[in-house]
Design an enzyme around this catalytic site. Sequence first.
Site, PDB file in Angstrom:
ATOM      1  N   GLY A   1       7.060   4.095  -2.544  1.00 49.00           N
ATOM      2  CA  GLY A   1       6.799   5.963  -2.550  1.00 49.00           C
ATOM      3  C   GLY A   1       7.839   7.027  -3.059  1.00 49.00           C
ATOM      4  O   GLY A   1       8.409   6.349  -4.190  1.00 49.00           O
TER       5      GLY A   1
ATOM      6  N   ASN B   1      -3.347   0.713  -3.274  1.00 47.79           N
ATOM      7  CA  ASN B   1      -2.509   0.584  -2.027  1.00 47.79           C
ATOM      8  C   ASN B   1      -1.095   1.104  -3.186  1.00 47.79           C
ATOM      9  O   ASN B   1      -0.750   0.412  -4.445  1.00 47.79           O
ATOM     10  CB  ASN B   1      -1.843  -0.209  -1.494  1.00 47.79           C
ATOM     11  CG  ASN B   1      -3.435  -0.753  -0.931  1.00 47.79           C
ATOM     12  OD1 ASN B   1      -3.435   0.104  -0.241  1.00 47.79           O
ATOM     13  ND2 ASN B   1      -3.831  -2.159  -0.776  1.00 47.79           N
ATOM     14  N   LEU B   2      -0.809   2.021  -2.988  1.00 48.13           N
ATOM     15  CA  LEU B   2       0.763   3.009  -3.331  1.00 48.13           C
ATOM     16  C   LEU B   2       1.417   1.714  -3.631  1.00 48.13           C
ATOM     17  O   LEU B   2       1.907   1.098  -2.715  1.00 48.13           O
ATOM     18  CB  LEU B   2       0.919   3.900  -2.974  1.00 48.13           C
ATOM     19  CG  LEU B   2       2.690   4.798  -3.315  1.00 48.13           C
ATOM     20  CD1 LEU B   2       1.950   5.458  -4.343  1.00 48.13           C
ATOM     21  CD2 LEU B   2       2.821   5.803  -2.078  1.00 48.13           C
ATOM     22  N   ASP B   3       1.973   1.551  -4.808  1.00 44.76           N
ATOM     23  CA  ASP B   3       3.858   0.456  -4.815  1.00 44.76           C
ATOM     24  C   ASP B   3       3.243  -0.982  -3.902  1.00 44.76           C
ATOM     25  O   ASP B   3       3.840  -1.431  -4.476  1.00 44.76           O
ATOM     26  CB  ASP B   3       4.439   0.993  -4.739  1.00 44.76           C
ATOM     27  CG  ASP B   3       5.304   2.398  -5.373  1.00 44.76           C
ATOM     28  OD1 ASP B   3       4.561   2.998  -6.015  1.00 44.76           O
ATOM     29  OD2 ASP B   3       5.730   3.458  -4.428  1.00 44.76           O
ATOM     30  N   GLU B   4       2.291  -1.911  -4.668  1.00 41.04           N
ATOM     31  CA  GLU B   4       1.767  -2.731  -4.034  1.00 41.04           C
ATOM     32  C   GLU B   4       1.050  -3.458  -4.665  1.00 41.04           C
ATOM     33  O   GLU B   4       0.623  -4.841  -4.151  1.00 41.04           O
ATOM     34  CB  GLU B   4       0.791  -2.371  -2.631  1.00 41.04           C
ATOM     35  CG  GLU B   4       1.515  -1.231  -1.837  1.00 41.04           C
ATOM     36  CD  GLU B   4       1.402  -1.925   0.178  1.00 41.04           C
ATOM     37  OE1 GLU B   4       0.120  -2.512   0.277  1.00 41.04           O
ATOM     38  OE2 GLU B   4       2.700  -1.489   0.307  1.00 41.04           O
TER      39      GLU B   4
END
Lengths: 280, 280, 280, 280
Positions: B198, B223-226
């Site tokens: 994040g 999914n953020l940064d996943e």
Amino acid sequence: MEQRILLTECSDGVGLIAKVTGVCFKYNFNVIRQDQYASHEDKKFFMRSVLEGDFSVSENFLAEVKSNLPADAKVRLNDAQARRKLAVLVTKEAHCLGDLLMKSYSGALNADIVMVAGNYPDLGDLAAKFNVPFHCISHEGISREEHEEEMCRLIDSYNPDYVVLAKYMRILSPKMVAHFPLGKLINIHHSFLPAFIGAKPYQQAFDRGVKIIGATAHFVTDNLDEGPIIEQDVIKVNHRYSAQSMARAGRDVERLVLMRALNKILSDKVFIHSNKTVVF
Amino acid sequence: MEQRILLTECSDGVGLIAKVTGVCFKYNFNVIRQDQYASHEDKKFFMRSVLEGDFSVSENFLAEVKSNLPADAKVRLNDAQARRKLAVLVTKEAHCLGDLLMKSYSGALNADIVMVAGNYPDLGDLAAKFNVPFHCISHEGISREEHEEEMCRLIDSYNPDYVVLAKYMRILSPKMVAHFPLGKLINIHHSFLPAFIGAKPYQQAFDRGVKIIGATAHFVTDNLDEGPIIEQDVIKVNHRYSAQSMARAGRDVERLVLMRALNKILSDKVFIHSNKTVVF
Amino acid sequence: MEQRILLTECSDGVGLIAKVTGVCFKYNFNVIRQDQYASHEDKKFFMRSVLEGDFSVSENFLAEVKSNLPADAKVRLNDAQARRKLAVLVTKEAHCLGDLLMKSYSGALNADIVMVAGNYPDLGDLAAKFNVPFHCISHEGISREEHEEEMCRLIDSYNPDYVVLAKYMRILSPKMVAHFPLGKLINIHHSFLPAFIGAKPYQQAFDRGVKIIGATAHFVTDNLDEGPIIEQDVIKVNHRYSAQSMARAGRDVERLVLMRALNKILSDKVFIHSNKTVVF
Amino acid sequence: MEQRILLTECSDGVGLIAKVTGVCFKYNFNVIRQDQYASHEDKKFFMRSVLEGDFSVSENFLAEVKSNLPADAKVRLNDAQARRKLAVLVTKEAHCLGDLLMKSYSGALNADIVMVAGNYPDLGDLAAKFNVPFHCISHEGISREEHEEEMCRLIDSYNPDYVVLAKYMRILSPKMVAHFPLGKLINIHHSFLPAFIGAKPYQQAFDRGVKIIGATAHFVTDNLDEGPIIEQDVIKVNHRYSAQSMARAGRDVERLVLMRALNKILSDKVFIHSNKTVVF
């Protein structure tokens, strides 16, 4: 299921992978990992295949593989679980031997250390802790030739697969080197070769004012510190390091580099290719 | 001689290498480099083969490869020299875009940067130096949805092979992510994920007092940064670093990690495997 | 000549270095190495000075240093050669304990390991090789509280300077943590924190598909894996690594990171600064 | 508040830190960062102090510092914000020059590139993108001496603080080296010196079969590649690398090492100490 490692070396040509894996398929051996390399400059082919299957019925397998390959092919089929025997030569420094003993003891090195020999008695106590026979053959009062002959006799009596020079601070004569097949003698040199060949590399590194020091594991050949390099690594140093503190800091990289090289060798991942290595 | 890259993905099974290389041999294609991997947990097979030969007569080659493989097989044959097209999204930081432009210009990146788009105008001057079209689509005064729609339209108009988020400091909505096929959007995140997901990872790293900071290149998913990680690296920091000096020091590792990931992708060395990658 | 280490911690202000080194000069102590750091955010000053001189006549030295500093100053003068006492807690994994024993034995760690305690008996044999007392306090059949009380009593009976959790796979309760002063308990965690806090970090790393794994040495506080970080390092992994082979590969970085942290601590180079460390 | 950097070099002795910081305290200059080093072998003292205060009333400060130090002391007080001037010499390779231009442009290098000169015209276009004057002085058809004289005249006309040899593939004669004070000429050499001195280090590295390659930034002296080393780093290679792909991979480490060395120099963190450097 049982695992075997198939090692193939020959002149390069079209269709080699197909030919070898075709025979594997015929014998219903699953290739669960395979690495191959063909050298551009001299057209040599190297392949390591991890096979899984029922090897009890494989009598003709190796012969059939070989019959599909060029005449110069060398093919071996090794047991992936086989535990090899190491003889270790030392002088006074404990860190490489200590790591070998500890890792063999704890199961992190897939080999048995069958004996340790030193030209000084200092490390006998350490070997004894791990119930490994230690022999001191002092180089004092005898000729280099006599010393080496005695050392070779001793080593041979244990019939090791590899001889590891774990900070053995003596230069081997060409005669002693020739006593062993190429690939059997492994040395750890305390510099990132070819920098600082020969004696006192940390003093040389200090005098030159380098900002990195390193270590090199290599097979031993006639030419001092010029055998095929297996593994190298470095650490950063700065102006605060004396030759002594470089030597101290260097011990960790020496033992790590030696251990990584041995693990690669014991997994049959290292081929000698002229004066270089192919490491899968 | 011409080179092509054969990419194979399918369920694992016995004999896959033999089957594929057997067809290559039949067509007299020399396998000059090959990497393969079979996953243990879900039994998937991935292979990249660099072939050399005369591809003018290879019309049926791909079909024949495919006919030998399980029904779920995906097989592609790419031109090894093909120069792909990149669209680059940026905000205000110059270092990643700068490296992309410089490497594309000097021939060190096998791709053309067909356009740069930013939500601020700051980097237009830099793109102009290298004669690359720059578009500023400000996010101010419009909704996130409108902004993303405009951005997508713009990107699509250039028909790029990949979209590189080179420090594009906006979070993509699931809708925008879904606009592109998985594997087309590549992001550089300024931390060694999954640490510091994040916003403001360097501030988070400073607050936690870590001794290493890093960067992660990954494919973008909902999914953020996943998304699947392609490449990561780190550098050492110490108590003297502020969040600002961490950010400054981190720029070098960010651009290197992004560049290594892109070079792997542009060489067809990256497969997506569930939420991970296989990188040869 | 004798060497002592002067450690100074206080609120920052103008002239602190001048004041401390002025007193050193007055007592004719040569500063042969000095490091200092003033934090920007909360204005704390930390200094480590290695002094050389005749300390037999230095009775009032420390008091005079202190009288020149702010009221909150903490000043210590340590013997640079002093050999500290370590208690080591373990579970079943040998690699960290093995390195500690070997380095203490060979003189590469400036400390005596006065005892090893485990919640399993597995490593008793290893400790015995180096003539270090080993105590097994099984956690089975007793409450966590009872187990910890017995462990604390045992540790206290040896009066160690530091307690090293060398892959001790139990989470300490706040009560046990509070039993020791901050800075006395040192843990090695098998991930690059703050990634993969808690149990099974290698399984977490495998599931996430990271390309680097690491280890973190930190002081233990109430919050699991959130104490001040002393040292971290990483190694590269790839898609071929299972959770098990990550664990195997991670052992080398775990023991190296723990050892580097301990060497820094034993040289009085580590200050705790809020929830971070200053490491000279 | 204004910041200045005080640089002190002299024979070592008791009380030097106290004397210098005592004068700083007297003038009410806060020492916000300080590093010092005393060499063991030849008893030299080096110190870098970052001072904060009101320097408008400091006329006598430097004189007073000097009066407290041994007669051989060299003391300088530099403006911490001063932007230095760099002249850059190149041949054909773009990566080091590209990074210099990009970093100077984006503010990541605290220096102005006042001119670029090459013995080939290839990089003129790149310099032009960043509005930096480019001069091609071909070495063809004129003697080495004439070429160097012309180059020196050109460099002098720009009055740069440093001359950066950014892959300038010509060996400087002792006369040209002597034209500049020691410390003004900075070279990036594409090997980890002292390995592979001289021409074609990547070919040498390939022929030797090393597993790491590197780069070295150093000050230029009469002896080829033997000047004081400022910074070094390495990357791993393997048997798959040709001399050409080593060269390609090496470019990133070359430009990073050069940039780190320059950043250290431009922050006044580098002292020359005999044939070595002290780098704070």
